[in-house]
Write a protein that holds these residues in place. Structure first.
Motif, PDB file in Angstrom:
ATOM      1  N   THR A  87      -0.996   7.132  -6.820  1.00  8.42           N
ATOM      2  CA  THR A  87      -1.941   6.211  -6.239  1.00  8.42           C
ATOM      3  C   THR A  87      -1.957   4.969  -6.881  1.00  8.42           C
ATOM      4  OG1 THR A  87      -3.975   6.923  -6.941  1.00  8.42           O
ATOM      5  CG2 THR A  87      -3.646   8.128  -5.395  1.00  8.42           C
ATOM      6  N   GLY A  88      -1.589   4.473  -7.333  1.00  4.81           N
ATOM      7  CA  GLY A  88      -1.378   3.431  -8.253  1.00  4.81           C
ATOM      8  C   GLY A  88      -0.787   2.284  -7.914  1.00  4.81           C
ATOM      9  N   ARG A  89      -0.570   0.926  -8.377  1.00  2.00           N
ATOM     10  CA  ARG A  89       0.618   0.051  -8.045  1.00  2.00           C
ATOM     11  C   ARG A  89       1.660   0.285  -8.271  1.00  2.00           C
ATOM     12  NH1 ARG A  89       0.506  -6.130  -8.838  1.00  2.00           N
ATOM     13  NH2 ARG A  89      -1.487  -5.821  -8.186  1.00  2.00           N
ATOM     14  N   VAL A  90       2.643  -0.271  -7.937  1.00  2.00           N
ATOM     15  CA  VAL A  90       4.279  -0.057  -8.152  1.00  2.00           C
ATOM     16  C   VAL A  90       4.596   0.058  -9.933  1.00  2.00           C
ATOM     17  CG1 VAL A  90       5.205  -0.186  -5.393  1.00  2.00           C
ATOM     18  CG2 VAL A  90       5.032  -1.986  -6.965  1.00  2.00           C
ATOM     19  N   MET A  91       5.276   0.157 -10.414  1.00  4.48           N
ATOM     20  CA  MET A  91       5.853  -0.054 -11.557  1.00  4.48           C
ATOM     21  C   MET A  91       7.241  -0.147 -11.775  1.00  4.48           C
ATOM     22  SD  MET A  91       4.448   3.803 -13.315  1.00  4.48           S
ATOM     23  CE  MET A  91       5.121   4.749 -12.015  1.00  4.48           C
ATOM     24  N   SER A 122       8.489  -6.834  -3.885  1.00  2.00           N
ATOM     25  CA  SER A 122       7.214  -6.013  -2.836  1.00  2.00           C
ATOM     26  C   SER A 122       8.604  -5.172  -2.009  1.00  2.00           C
ATOM     27  CB  SER A 122       7.404  -7.446  -1.522  1.00  2.00           C
ATOM     28  OG  SER A 122       6.526  -8.511  -2.073  1.00  2.00           O
ATOM     29  N   TYR A 123       7.383  -3.777  -1.895  1.00  2.00           N
ATOM     30  CA  TYR A 123       7.970  -2.758  -1.049  1.00  2.00           C
ATOM     31  C   TYR A 123       7.584  -2.740   0.377  1.00  2.00           C
ATOM     32  CZ  TYR A 123       8.969   0.185  -4.941  1.00  2.00           C
ATOM     33  OH  TYR A 123       9.983   0.725  -6.341  1.00  2.00           O
ATOM     34  N   VAL A 124       7.925  -2.808   0.856  1.00  2.00           N
ATOM     35  CA  VAL A 124       8.167  -3.281   2.275  1.00  2.00           C
ATOM     36  C   VAL A 124       8.475  -2.215   3.482  1.00  2.00           C
ATOM     37  CG1 VAL A 124       7.428  -5.786   2.142  1.00  2.00           C
ATOM     38  CG2 VAL A 124      10.286  -4.756   3.356  1.00  2.00           C
ATOM     39  N   HIS A 125       7.835  -1.914   4.808  1.00  2.00           N
ATOM     40  CA  HIS A 125       9.073  -1.546   5.869  1.00  2.00           C
ATOM     41  C   HIS A 125       8.725  -2.129   7.001  1.00  2.00           C
ATOM     42  CE1 HIS A 125       7.722   2.925   4.520  1.00  2.00           C
ATOM     43  NE2 HIS A 125       5.947   2.393   4.236  1.00  2.00           N
ATOM     44  N   THR A 145       6.744   6.263  -1.317  1.00  2.00           N
ATOM     45  CA  THR A 145       5.106   7.349  -1.040  1.00  2.00           C
ATOM     46  C   THR A 145       4.879   7.506   0.747  1.00  2.00           C
ATOM     47  OG1 THR A 145       3.131   5.483  -1.302  1.00  2.00           O
ATOM     48  CG2 THR A 145       3.185   7.127  -2.811  1.00  2.00           C
ATOM     49  N   SER A 146       4.782   6.258   1.477  1.00  2.00           N
ATOM     50  CA  SER A 146       5.016   6.806   2.904  1.00  2.00           C
ATOM     51  C   SER A 146       6.474   7.040   3.035  1.00  2.00           C
ATOM     52  CB  SER A 146       4.326   5.028   3.406  1.00  2.00           C
ATOM     53  OG  SER A 146       5.169   3.712   2.286  1.00  2.00           O
ATOM     54  N   ALA A 190      14.125  -9.544   8.405  1.00  2.00           N
ATOM     55  CA  ALA A 190      12.161  -9.334   7.593  1.00  2.00           C
ATOM     56  C   ALA A 190      11.153  -9.493   8.453  1.00  2.00           C
ATOM     57  CB  ALA A 190      12.061 -10.020   6.107  1.00  2.00           C
ATOM     58  N   THR A 191      11.676 -10.202   9.533  1.00  2.00           N
ATOM     59  CA  THR A 191      10.446 -10.829  10.148  1.00  2.00           C
ATOM     60  C   THR A 191       9.569  -9.970  11.344  1.00  2.00           C
ATOM     61  OG1 THR A 191      12.130 -10.036  12.179  1.00  2.00           O
ATOM     62  CG2 THR A 191      12.216 -12.337  11.536  1.00  2.00           C
ATOM     63  N   LYS A 192      10.180  -8.558  10.867  1.00  2.00           N
ATOM     64  CA  LYS A 192       8.597  -7.795  11.558  1.00  2.00           C
ATOM     65  C   LYS A 192       8.433  -6.734   9.778  1.00  2.00           C
ATOM     66  CE  LYS A 192      10.513  -7.069  15.777  1.00  2.00           C
ATOM     67  NZ  LYS A 192      10.816  -5.943  16.884  1.00  2.00           N
ATOM     68  N   ALA A 193       8.929  -7.467   8.808  1.00  2.00           N
ATOM     69  CA  ALA A 193       8.636  -6.263   7.327  1.00  2.00           C
ATOM     70  C   ALA A 193       6.943  -6.399   7.000  1.00  2.00           C
ATOM     71  CB  ALA A 193       9.354  -6.437   6.011  1.00  2.00           C
ATOM     72  N   GLU A 194       6.031  -5.769   7.014  1.00  2.00           N
ATOM     73  CA  GLU A 194       5.324  -5.633   5.888  1.00  2.00           C
ATOM     74  C   GLU A 194       4.932  -5.140   5.016  1.00  2.00           C
ATOM     75  OE1 GLU A 194       3.416  -2.259   8.834  1.00  2.00           O
ATOM     76  OE2 GLU A 194       3.441  -4.328  10.148  1.00  2.00           O
ATOM     77  N   LEU A 195       3.948  -4.803   3.942  1.00  2.00           N
ATOM     78  CA  LEU A 195       4.096  -4.384   2.929  1.00  2.00           C
ATOM     79  C   LEU A 195       3.588  -2.203   3.254  1.00  2.00           C
ATOM     80  CD1 LEU A 195       1.259  -6.313   0.261  1.00  2.00           C
ATOM     81  CD2 LEU A 195       4.298  -6.190   0.053  1.00  2.00           C
ATOM     82  N   THR A 196       4.524  -1.833   2.384  1.00  2.00           N
ATOM     83  CA  THR A 196       4.358  -0.025   2.278  1.00  2.00           C
ATOM     84  C   THR A 196       2.561  -0.107   2.176  1.00  2.00           C
ATOM     85  OG1 THR A 196       4.845   0.071   0.270  1.00  2.00           O
ATOM     86  CG2 THR A 196       6.645   0.278   2.171  1.00  2.00           C
ATOM     87  N   ASP A 197       2.098  -0.340   1.077  1.00  2.00           N
ATOM     88  CA  ASP A 197       0.557  -0.313   0.592  1.00  2.00           C
ATOM     89  C   ASP A 197       0.323  -1.148   0.273  1.00  2.00           C
ATOM     90  OD1 ASP A 197       0.659   1.173  -2.487  1.00  2.00           O
ATOM     91  OD2 ASP A 197       2.608   1.270  -0.824  1.00  2.00           O
ATOM     92  N   ALA A 198      -0.839  -1.602  -0.410  1.00  2.00           N
ATOM     93  CA  ALA A 198      -1.261  -2.428  -1.646  1.00  2.00           C
ATOM     94  C   ALA A 198      -1.357  -2.220  -2.222  1.00  2.00           C
ATOM     95  CB  ALA A 198      -3.036  -2.234  -1.430  1.00  2.00           C
ATOM     96  N   GLY A 199      -0.957  -1.223  -3.102  1.00  2.00           N
ATOM     97  CA  GLY A 199       0.033  -1.435  -4.124  1.00  2.00           C
ATOM     98  C   GLY A 199       1.050  -1.702  -4.572  1.00  2.00           C
ATOM     99  N   GLY A 200       1.891  -1.953  -3.416  1.00  2.00           N
ATOM    100  CA  GLY A 200       3.069  -2.143  -3.389  1.00  2.00           C
ATOM    101  C   GLY A 200       3.883  -3.815  -3.912  1.00  2.00           C
ATOM    102  N   VAL A 201       3.262  -4.239  -4.769  1.00  2.00           N
ATOM    103  CA  VAL A 201       3.909  -5.383  -4.874  1.00  2.00           C
ATOM    104  C   VAL A 201       2.918  -5.301  -6.826  1.00  2.00           C
ATOM    105  CG1 VAL A 201       3.470  -6.653  -2.984  1.00  2.00           C
ATOM    106  CG2 VAL A 201       1.332  -6.459  -4.718  1.00  2.00           C
TER     107      VAL A 201
END
Length: 417
Positions: free
Chosen positions: A40-44, A179-182, A215-216, A263-274
């Motif tokens: 549940t933490g930040r990406v490493m 940045s991890y993105v969907h 994770t998602s 990447a125009t629709k890119a959004e973060l996977t989660d708040a810890g994804g940077v």
């Protein structure tokens, strides 16, 4: 039964601990975080593991996510045209993709390390959730036959002195921002297969784009490597994750517009994804000496930390764990003395030295013959494929990359010139 302590629960520490456990050793693993805290933490990190490293995981039956993670079948190189940020193909002076002989995969280390840590406990390993200081290791070194340090940051690393002869850089060579993105679209040129994309912006830095499993679910990693002090070195004060992504996309629009287009629709996977930071590439002496006279052996990033520009970190960690496991098993019931420790590291260095040489070369502006090679790969598919497969086996670059004579002879062999 021999007792071994592994400090640090990353790729190398966990892989090695699980390998030792499966071979009948009594293994204790120290981690400063629980599996849930990792998950549940930040990406490493960023990570793209190529065939050899993936096979080490398969050999230990640790490839739990292989059917879920995207299969990365190619590696593409694009070079921005000087001063050209017009729409269309003219944005890129070079653009090609090499096919990998064996597919690569990326699994977010939050997913993998948490899963492996739980597996370690289920398989009978002793898991200790506690940060370790040098004073702790002084005590533990008397209770265990061997202590391995695979925690690549913090106080413990200071026990391992810098090897100046093998460490040409004393300062960070890139500012890193992840940045991890969907929501990222496919590259229109090759929508039928997944590839890692290496986008080179001469004098400015590099953007790497790689498919991953997080994770998602399925996601993509956007990874800027900026020349310090340049326009990409802009993330140091950014604390808000959405601001971090917005800056990442703005820089893509300016310097790699062909990647920004998808990447125009890119959004973060989660708040810890940077993630943002920087470190100096360093090779260290592998043996740490404790105040009480005990010795500990450094593992992976502790002893060989390369810049991530060549995507070798998790691959090197896997290869180091495999080499150390083999050395420990072959050593039998003899004492794990200083001679053993040095020989164990030297065995790994035979692989790692090629990674270090290649990575340090890629951090410098490329000489003319390398530019010719990368350019020629756009017309010569075998050259593109060989360059791509060098990410799995960097030793091959000795044969066609560093010396103009070997590069020219290799290209001539492809063209019949």
């Amino acid at each position: 039964m021999r007792k071994i302590l592994v400090v640090g629960a990353g790729q190398s520490g966990l892989q090695l601990a699980l390998g030792l456990l499966s071979n009948g050793y009594e293994v204790t693993l120290m981690s400063n975080r629980t599996a849930d805290e990792i998950r549940t933490g930040r990406v490493m990190s960023t990570q793209c593991m190529f065939h050899t490293a993936l096979q080490h995981e398969r050999d230990l039956q640790l490839n739990f996510w292989e059917s879920q993670a995207p299969r990365i079948e190619g590696l593409g190189v694009s070079v921005a045209a000087p001063g050209s940020f017009d729409p269309g193909p003219s944005q890129r002076a070079i653009d090609w993709v090499g096919r990998l002989d064996g597919y690569a995969q990326s699994v977010d280390q939050r997913v993998k390390m948490a899963g492996w840590m739980e597996t370690f406990a289920q398989r009978g390993g002793q898991l200790v959730i506690h940060g370790a200081a040098v004073s702790d290791l002084d005590y533990f070194s008397r209770a265990y036959d061997l202590v391995l340090v695979s925690a690549g940051k913090g106080e413990l690393v200071s026990m391992f002195g810098r090897d100046a002869a093998r460490s040409p850089y004393s300062e960070p060579q890139r500012a890193l921002a992840v940045s991890y993105v969907h929501g990222l679209g496919p590259r229109p040129e090759h929508p039928e297969f997944d590839a890692v994309r290496c986008n080179l912006v001469p004098g400015v830095g590099e953007l790497f784009v790689m498919p991953t499993l997080t994770t998602s679910g399925r996601a993509d990693i956007l990874f800027w490597e900026g020349v310090p002090g340049g326009p990409l070195d802009a993330f140091a004060g950014v604390k808000d994750p959405n601001e971090h992504l917005a800056l990442t996309l703005d820089l893509m629009k300016t310097f790699t517009p062909w990647e920004h287009d998808r990447a125009t629709k890119a959004e973060l996977t989660d708040a810890g994804g940077v993630l943002a930071g920087r470190y100096a590439p360093t090779v260290r002496n592998p043996i740490g000496r404790l105040p009480g006279g005990g010795l500990v052996l450094g593992v992976a990033d502790v002893v060989v930390a390369n810049d991530p520009i060549t995507g070798q970190g998790s691959n090197s960690a896997s290869k180091c764990a495999a080499a150390y496991l083999a050395s420990i098993l072959e050593h039998g019931d003899r004492e794990f003395d200083e001679t053993f420790m040095q020989a164990t590291f030297d065995r790994y260095w035979e692989t790692a030295r090629h990674v270090t040489k290649w990575t340090n070369a890629m951090l410098s502006p490329p000489p003319e013959h390398v530019l010719n090679l990368i350019g020629a790969a756009g017309q010569l598919q075998p050259a593109a494929d060989r360059f791509a497969n060098g990410f799995d086996n960097p030793a091959d670059f000795e044969n066609f990359f560093y010396e103009p004579e070997k590069t020219n002879a290799y290209l001539a062999s492809l063209t019949g010139a």
